[in-house]
Design an enzyme around this catalytic site. Sequence first.
Site, mmCIF file in Angstrom:
data_model
loop_
_atom_site.group_PDB
_atom_site.id
_atom_site.type_symbol
_atom_site.label_atom_id
_atom_site.label_comp_id
_atom_site.label_asym_id
_atom_site.label_seq_id
_atom_site.Cartn_x
_atom_site.Cartn_y
_atom_site.Cartn_z
ATOM 1 N N GLU A 168 0.830 -1.192 0.000
ATOM 2 C CA GLU A 168 0.000 0.000 0.000
ATOM 3 C C GLU A 168 0.871 1.250 0.000
ATOM 4 O OE1 GLU A 168 -3.371 0.061 -0.339
ATOM 5 O OE2 GLU A 168 -2.436 1.956 -0.840
ATOM 6 N N LEU A 230 11.456 8.377 1.611
ATOM 7 C CA LEU A 230 10.611 9.515 2.006
ATOM 8 C C LEU A 230 11.033 10.028 3.388
ATOM 9 C CD1 LEU A 230 7.142 8.190 0.767
ATOM 10 C CD2 LEU A 230 8.386 10.148 -0.158
ATOM 11 N N GLY A 276 6.028 11.179 11.735
ATOM 12 C CA GLY A 276 5.296 10.223 12.558
ATOM 13 C C GLY A 276 4.569 9.260 11.639
ATOM 14 N N CYS A 279 4.129 3.949 9.700
ATOM 15 C CA CYS A 279 5.025 3.219 8.785
ATOM 16 C C CYS A 279 6.497 3.604 8.796
ATOM 17 C CB CYS A 279 4.494 3.363 7.359
ATOM 18 S SG CYS A 279 3.116 2.264 7.060
ATOM 19 N N LYS A 282 8.897 2.269 11.595
ATOM 20 C CA LYS A 282 8.850 0.801 11.597
ATOM 21 C C LYS A 282 9.543 0.233 10.355
ATOM 22 C CE LYS A 282 4.721 -0.877 10.800
ATOM 23 N NZ LYS A 282 4.789 -1.523 9.495
HETATM 24 C C1 UDX Z 1 -1.232 -0.705 8.822
HETATM 25 C C2 UDX Z 1 -0.733 -1.455 7.621
HETATM 26 O O1 UDX Z 1 -1.588 -2.482 7.197
HETATM 27 C C3 UDX Z 1 0.577 -1.918 7.839
HETATM 28 O O2 UDX Z 1 1.143 -2.087 6.571
HETATM 29 C C4 UDX Z 1 1.354 -0.937 8.547
HETATM 30 O O3 UDX Z 1 2.628 -1.424 8.569
HETATM 31 C C5 UDX Z 1 0.819 -0.656 9.933
HETATM 32 O O4 UDX Z 1 -0.482 -0.713 9.983
HETATM 33 P P1 UDX Z 1 -3.467 -0.237 9.635
HETATM 34 O O5 UDX Z 1 -4.627 -0.487 8.779
HETATM 35 O O6 UDX Z 1 -2.935 1.148 9.681
HETATM 36 O O7 UDX Z 1 -2.364 -1.231 9.189
HETATM 37 O O8 UDX Z 1 -3.587 -0.801 11.111
HETATM 38 P P2 UDX Z 1 -4.806 -0.714 12.075
HETATM 39 O O9 UDX Z 1 -5.567 0.525 11.829
HETATM 40 O O10 UDX Z 1 -4.253 -1.040 13.419
HETATM 41 O O11 UDX Z 1 -5.754 -1.913 11.578
HETATM 42 C C6 UDX Z 1 -5.444 -3.264 11.634
HETATM 43 C C7 UDX Z 1 -6.736 -4.031 11.916
HETATM 44 O O12 UDX Z 1 -6.470 -5.433 11.838
HETATM 45 C C8 UDX Z 1 -7.335 -3.764 13.293
HETATM 46 O O13 UDX Z 1 -8.661 -3.323 13.170
HETATM 47 C C9 UDX Z 1 -7.261 -5.129 13.993
HETATM 48 O O14 UDX Z 1 -8.344 -5.363 14.860
HETATM 49 C C10 UDX Z 1 -7.277 -6.076 12.803
HETATM 50 N N1 UDX Z 1 -6.743 -7.416 13.106
HETATM 51 C C11 UDX Z 1 -5.547 -7.561 13.699
HETATM 52 C C12 UDX Z 1 -7.500 -8.526 12.736
HETATM 53 O O15 UDX Z 1 -8.600 -8.427 12.222
HETATM 54 N N2 UDX Z 1 -6.963 -9.764 12.967
HETATM 55 C C13 UDX Z 1 -5.768 -9.944 13.574
HETATM 56 O O16 UDX Z 1 -5.329 -11.068 13.775
HETATM 57 C C14 UDX Z 1 -5.040 -8.792 13.954
HETATM 58 C C1 UDX Z 2 3.466 7.196 4.510
HETATM 59 C C2 UDX Z 2 3.787 7.145 3.008
HETATM 60 O O1 UDX Z 2 3.717 8.468 2.457
HETATM 61 C C3 UDX Z 2 2.843 6.214 2.289
HETATM 62 O O2 UDX Z 2 3.198 6.093 0.928
HETATM 63 C C4 UDX Z 2 2.893 4.849 2.963
HETATM 64 O O3 UDX Z 2 1.997 3.957 2.354
HETATM 65 C C5 UDX Z 2 2.569 4.964 4.439
HETATM 66 O O4 UDX Z 2 3.474 5.893 5.058
HETATM 67 P P1 UDX Z 2 1.712 8.478 6.024
HETATM 68 O O5 UDX Z 2 2.571 8.048 7.155
HETATM 69 O O6 UDX Z 2 0.255 8.239 6.118
HETATM 70 O O7 UDX Z 2 2.199 7.804 4.660
HETATM 71 O O8 UDX Z 2 1.889 10.060 5.807
HETATM 72 P P2 UDX Z 2 2.987 10.989 5.112
HETATM 73 O O9 UDX Z 2 2.274 12.038 4.383
HETATM 74 O O10 UDX Z 2 3.976 10.216 4.350
HETATM 75 O O11 UDX Z 2 3.661 11.700 6.364
HETATM 76 C C6 UDX Z 2 4.471 10.992 7.291
HETATM 77 C C7 UDX Z 2 5.076 11.944 8.282
HETATM 78 O O12 UDX Z 2 6.036 12.790 7.652
HETATM 79 C C8 UDX Z 2 4.069 12.892 8.935
HETATM 80 O O13 UDX Z 2 4.358 12.995 10.305
HETATM 81 C C9 UDX Z 2 4.284 14.217 8.235
HETATM 82 O O14 UDX Z 2 3.948 15.326 9.014
HETATM 83 C C10 UDX Z 2 5.774 14.150 7.957
HETATM 84 N N1 UDX Z 2 6.199 14.986 6.815
HETATM 85 C C11 UDX Z 2 5.781 14.704 5.557
HETATM 86 C C12 UDX Z 2 7.064 16.065 7.036
HETATM 87 O O15 UDX Z 2 7.468 16.331 8.178
HETATM 88 N N2 UDX Z 2 7.463 16.816 5.964
HETATM 89 C C13 UDX Z 2 7.060 16.554 4.685
HETATM 90 O O16 UDX Z 2 7.487 17.273 3.759
HETATM 91 C C14 UDX Z 2 6.181 15.456 4.480
#
Ligand code: UDX
Ligand code: UDX
Length: 470
Positions: A168, A230, A276, A279, A282
């Site tokens: 993603e 990034l 923050g 992703c 991590k």
């Molecule tokens: C993301 C991305 O999928 C992952 O790539 C990234 O590295 C961190 O998290 P995200 O959708 O942001 O996942 O996480 P979250 O909002 O915590 O949702 C995960 C869901 O999976 C939760 O609702 C949790 O309840 C569910 N879950 C978890 C299951 O249904 N089964 C499980 O065994 C564990």
């Molecule tokens: C990121 C990646 O962009 C996305 O492609 C991946 O799938 C998941 O991780 P996300 O973490 O949702 O997405 O947001 P992003 O817009 O990338 O921002 C990440 C962090 O960087 C935020 O805390 C944001 O405030 C910070 N940021 C971003 C900066 O400080 N400066 C910038 O110019 C851009």
Amino acid sequence: MAVIKKICCIGAGFVGGPTMAVVADRCPNIIIEVVDINEDRIKAWNQEDLSRLPIFEPGLSEIINRVRGKNLYFSNEIEKSIKTSDMIFISVNTPIKKNGIGAGETSDLRFVELCARQISEMAIGHTIVVEKSTLPVKTAQTIKSILDSAVKNKTGEERSFSVLSNPEFLAEGTAIENLEFPDRVLIGGDDAVAIESLKEVYLNWIPKEKIICTNLWSSELSKLTANAFLAQRISSINSISAICESTGAEIKEVAHAVGKDSRIGEKFLRAGPGFGGSCFKKDILNLVYLCKYYGLYEIAEYWNNIVKINSWQKKRIYELVVNKLYGNLSDKKIAILGFSFKANTNDTRESPAIDICSYLINEGAYLKIHDYKVSESLIKDTLSKSFIVSPNKREKIENCFSFKNDVYEAIKSSDAILILTEWDKYKSLDWDKISKITRKPTWVFDTRVILDIKTLKKFDFNLWQLGFGE
Ligand code: UDX
Ligand code: UDX
């Protein structure tokens, strides 16, 4: 090629929910079930009031309104959904491992493993399993070996699997736009027929030249690399912000001048309090772990420094606030504007606000926190789990801060205002009104570089803006 009629997505989170909403919207002939172990989360996805979905994303509620109950369903019936689907997306969370080998660096794959086991036990016929969660390189191997561990499922029926990686790239706050008009879609795998089936799903709305097919490991590594690059840009520009402050250069001017080089590009050069989100940190730590695993220690160190600069940026902002407030925060009130890790999301995972607020609390400050989308209970929960906050303060965290729904209430009688998230509305605050309700002298700290210096100079504030020399 198998035509996909039904998709199951395990995990109704920030990734699974919006992704499947868009797939359902763009593929009216495919039935999509988003399943999750968490009953409250599914209830929240199913509730009538669309303003209270579990995730805030611009444009999401409109799509849910169009497709929910038509070809998109949310449920807790994981096993039933696995049995009846042609394609299963794994979209569960993959937090950093807390204990044992690789603790603090590699991902905890227990949820992914659990999903693979459930799929192995319940699936019938041929099923395409798609890794959507970001995972360490070679995780597909783990999934494959679990899936193939028995020839038949729990009830004795034959089944087989193909595993694909389809990472993603959505960013929170712009998830719907990123899903509808992606820069690219990446599909990794070694089964050409399965790849074609998934490609066919995306071709419903994405031009074929945007769909890239690679082997499994390239796909998994590309995702980690994209996020590492990034994050690297952010640590780079943040490191330059400190040099600006020492030399009198201005970070916005430098970023603009540098970004105009088409080889560098303008995006992702906004200096701030540190990156923050679930992703970046991590994924880099996963990369660091991978390098160490293969004995590539110099490369591990190189990437680890991106995370180190990020932690340093948060710490130096906190130290600067203390310094400007005469080295003493006891009995001082600080208005915190913004707690989410970026604007337009209610997500606080790895938000720089967590560490900065924790340091300030330890230093004795009383925080008045405001955010447009993050709830008071989430802030309380997050701060009470922060290891930076000393244990005695953690226990009674409610004595260290209050949450204000109104931004001016947060600011009222504060000694300082600290902007930590770049919510649009903070750009047009009424500084005349603010100048009359704060305690003097008032410091304004703008870590997102969103305020107009000239406007603030009209009033009686001390202003510190990230990346500006004094
Ligand atoms: C993301 C991305 O999928 C992952 O790539 C990234 O590295 C961190 O998290 P995200 O959708 O942001 O996942 O996480 P979250 O909002 O915590 O949702 C995960 C869901 O999976 C939760 O609702 C949790 O309840 C569910 N879950 C978890 C299951 O249904 N089964 C499980 O065994 C564990
Ligand atoms: C990121 C990646 O962009 C996305 O492609 C991946 O799938 C998941 O991780 P996300 O973490 O949702 O997405 O947001 P992003 O817009 O990338 O921002 C990440 C962090 O960087 C935020 O805390 C944001 O405030 C910070 N940021 C971003 C900066 O400080 N400066 C910038 O110019 C851009």
